[in-house]
Design an enzyme around this catalytic site. Structure first.
Site, PDB file in Angstrom:
ATOM      1  N   LEU A  26      -2.154  -5.257   1.406  1.00  0.00           N
ATOM      2  CA  LEU A  26      -3.564  -4.900   1.229  1.00  0.00           C
ATOM      3  C   LEU A  26      -3.755  -3.498   0.653  1.00  0.00           C
ATOM      4  CD1 LEU A  26      -5.006  -6.282   4.595  1.00  0.00           C
ATOM      5  CD2 LEU A  26      -5.070  -7.376   2.355  1.00  0.00           C
ATOM      6  N   ARG A  27      -2.649  -2.813   0.341  1.00  0.00           N
ATOM      7  CA  ARG A  27      -2.788  -1.451  -0.154  1.00  0.00           C
ATOM      8  C   ARG A  27      -3.536  -1.409  -1.487  1.00  0.00           C
ATOM      9  NH1 ARG A  27       2.359   1.192   0.854  1.00  0.00           N
ATOM     10  NH2 ARG A  27       1.456   1.632   2.888  1.00  0.00           N
ATOM     11  N   GLY A  28      -3.332  -2.415  -2.329  1.00  0.00           N
ATOM     12  CA  GLY A  28      -4.025  -2.455  -3.604  1.00  0.00           C
ATOM     13  C   GLY A  28      -5.531  -2.540  -3.420  1.00  0.00           C
TER      14      GLY A  28
END
Length: 342
Positions: free
Chosen positions: A279-281
């Site tokens: 989910l970092r993007g």
């Protein structure tokens, strides 16, 4: 004192400049990776931006660059010299750009025992390293893809925690270290480790300008600066002040910018379509879009903001697809168009 070429006078390279300004508005975004040709203004842009940023308040005499928001008991210097809530004197100073050389040792990066104090006075005293100097500033690594693995591991630990912990030679030191990490390099000389690549919030690819007018203008501006730095700086002073104010205002508005559920859904759909891991993007894209909206004075994130920053936030998170010859930026732009059309 050496003069810094002004950020606003850099001709072209708009994507790189946007990414650096976004990171200045929201330092928690994770830094900027700049890849591409040599001589395209990468280090010049970093130093130019630092020079135009609003000055910061720091504790007078503190080698760890503590600010008024940093707790005194979290700093070896402040806890020793300002115990029991004693008021710490402050001074205004410019934002620093600290270079991390490829040959830097672990001691130089983290800090180590002050040998002179140990030998002359028989006292164990910690000498802060580059991570202390970079606190609340920029840590710049040229040719970051050639950085030794053990130094990369150290940076990953500190970048994740925002704190540097050193336990060696009978010393136990802990201090805050929050900085904007900026790395540059030529991908032809080697790939960046995936773990470090993922830590960079934004990524840009720079090339030599292919517009002859921009090339001529860039050379003319550099010649003018070299011939008479004072006159050249005076000619762009108004633009520099305008950018400084814009960044300061963007920081002030950042927390109030709204991100609607519709925008969040569009971001999630885009990341799923591109196949980004984790989910970092999505988190980075939300931060970047919010920062751009804050810069523009918008009350909420709009689709136009997403289109501006999606390539910056996602291009380095794409899985390689041997069946798709399109570049990473084109793949992201294509996915943005398709996801929004849907």
């Amino acid at each position: 004192m050496a003069r810094t070429f002004p950020f606003t006078a850099i001709a072209g390279q708009d994507e790189m400049k946007l990414a650096l300004v976004i990171a200045a508005v929201d330092p928690a975004i994770g830094g900027v990776l700049i890849t591409g040709d040599r001589g395209t203004g990468k280090s010049t842009a970093v130093r130019g931006l630092a020079a135009v940023l609003p000055a910061i308040r720091s504790v007078t005499g503190c080698p760890y660059r503590c600010g008024p928001e940093d707790p005194a008991d979290g700093c070896p210097h402040c806890s020793e010299h300002f115990p029991k809530g004693l008021r710490r004197p402050l001074l205004l100073e410019p934002v620093r750009v600290v270079d991390l050389p490829l040959a830097a040792t672990e001691d130089r990066v983290l800090g180590s025992l002050d040998i002179e104090q140990a030998l002359v006075h028989g006292r164990k005293r910690f000498e802060p390293g580059l991570l202390a100097r970079a606190h609340r500033g920029f840590l710049y690594i040229d040719e970051v893809n050639l950085l030794e693995d053990h130094i990369v591991d150290l940076l990953l630990d500190v970048a994740a925690s925002g704190e540097n912990i050193v336990e060696r030679e009978g010393l136990s030191i802990r201090h805050r270290s929050r900085f904007v990490l900026v790395g540059s390099g030529n991908p032809e000389e080697g790939d960046l480790r995936p773990q470090l690549l993922d830590r960079f919030g934004l990524s840009v690819e720079v090339t030599s300008p292919d517009d002859i007018d921009i090339r001529i203008e860039a050379v003319k501006r550099r010649e003018a600066f070299d011939n008479d730095p004072d006159a050249f700086l005076a000619s762009v002073a108004r633009e520099e002040v305008r950018l400084s104010r814009r960044i300061a205002q963007g920081r002030g508005r950042l927390a109030t910018v709204d991100v609607s559920d519709m925008i969040r859904r569009a971001i999630a759909a885009l990341c799923m379509k591109l196949g980004t891991d984790g989910l970092r993007g999505e988190l980075t894209l939300i931060r970047a879009a919010r920062a751009v909206a804050a810069l523009e004075g918008a009350a909420s994130v709009a689709p136009t903001h997403l289109r501006q920053v999606a390539p910056l936030a996602l291009r380095h998170r794409l899985r390689r697809n041997p069946m798709d010859e399109a570049g990473s930026r084109l793949r992201v732009e294509r996915a943005v168009a398709e996801a929004w059309a849907a």
